[in-house]
Design an enzyme around this catalytic site. Structure first.
Site, PDB file in Angstrom:
ATOM      1  N   THR A  92     -35.595  46.691 -51.930  1.00 30.78           N
ATOM      2  CA  THR A  92     -36.970  46.388 -51.533  1.00 30.78           C
ATOM      3  C   THR A  92     -37.192  46.798 -50.073  1.00 30.78           C
ATOM      4  OG1 THR A  92     -36.500  44.176 -50.689  1.00 30.78           O
ATOM      5  CG2 THR A  92     -36.916  44.380 -53.073  1.00 30.78           C
ATOM      6  N   HIS A  94     -37.743  45.012 -47.634  1.00 32.44           N
ATOM      7  CA  HIS A  94     -37.315  43.935 -46.747  1.00 32.44           C
ATOM      8  C   HIS A  94     -36.507  44.482 -45.561  1.00 32.44           C
ATOM      9  CE1 HIS A  94     -35.948  39.869 -45.707  1.00 32.44           C
ATOM     10  NE2 HIS A  94     -34.716  40.349 -45.650  1.00 32.44           N
TER      11      HIS A  94
END
Length: 155
Positions: A92, A94
């Site tokens: 992701t 992130h």
């Protein structure tokens, strides 16, 4: 390690036995951050810093390094702060948000406190790359963070 900070020692015009260092260590990816911490401490000690003048503070993760660094840098008796963390890319975005936020945050702490606050954060694609930079084939970036702090105190 030709060309890296770990390829030799740093000459210091500052009496490092009178300087105090804070090392803020992220607990996330602890097998990596502990190796970074060991490298940083060994380097500081080998350059004349007294063990009692190395203060360790833990934070839960790399994102929290910024606030931990600010709190330590605001202490009048702290001369330099090393931030040690490790962010490994996942599936992701992130990774991108954390890395950018921490880089920006540590830069801001440098500017706000006018003290050396060193970015000793590994940002790797996988765990093996992190191990390679935490005492493996690419040296120890914790040691490099310590040498960077010393160089900045000599600036």
């Amino acid at each position: 390690m030709a060309g890296s900070l770990t390829s030799g020692s740093v000459e210091s015009s500052v009496d490092l036995s009178k300087k105090k260092f804070a090392i803020v260590v992220a607990e996330w990816n602890s097998e990596i951050t502990e190796a970074l911490y060991s490298g940083a401490v060994e380097s500081l000690l080998s350059h004349g810093v007294k063990k009692k003048d190395i203060i360790r503070k833990n934070v839960p993760g790399t994102f929290e390094l910024t606030l931990g660094a600010l709190w330590q840098a605001e202490e009048k008796n702290i001369d330099a702060v090393l931030c040690l963390g490790c962010v490994i890319q996942g599936e992701t975005p992130h990774f991108d948000y954390i890395c950018q936020a921490v880089a920006y945050g540590i830069t801001e702490v440098n500017i706000k406190t006018r003290k050396p606050v060193i970015f000793g954060v590994l940002t790797t694609l996988d765990k093996q790359q992190a191990f390679d930079r935490a005492g493996g084939k690419h040296g120890n970036k914790g040691e490099e963070a310590a040498l960077t702090a010393i160089k900045m105190l000599n600036f």
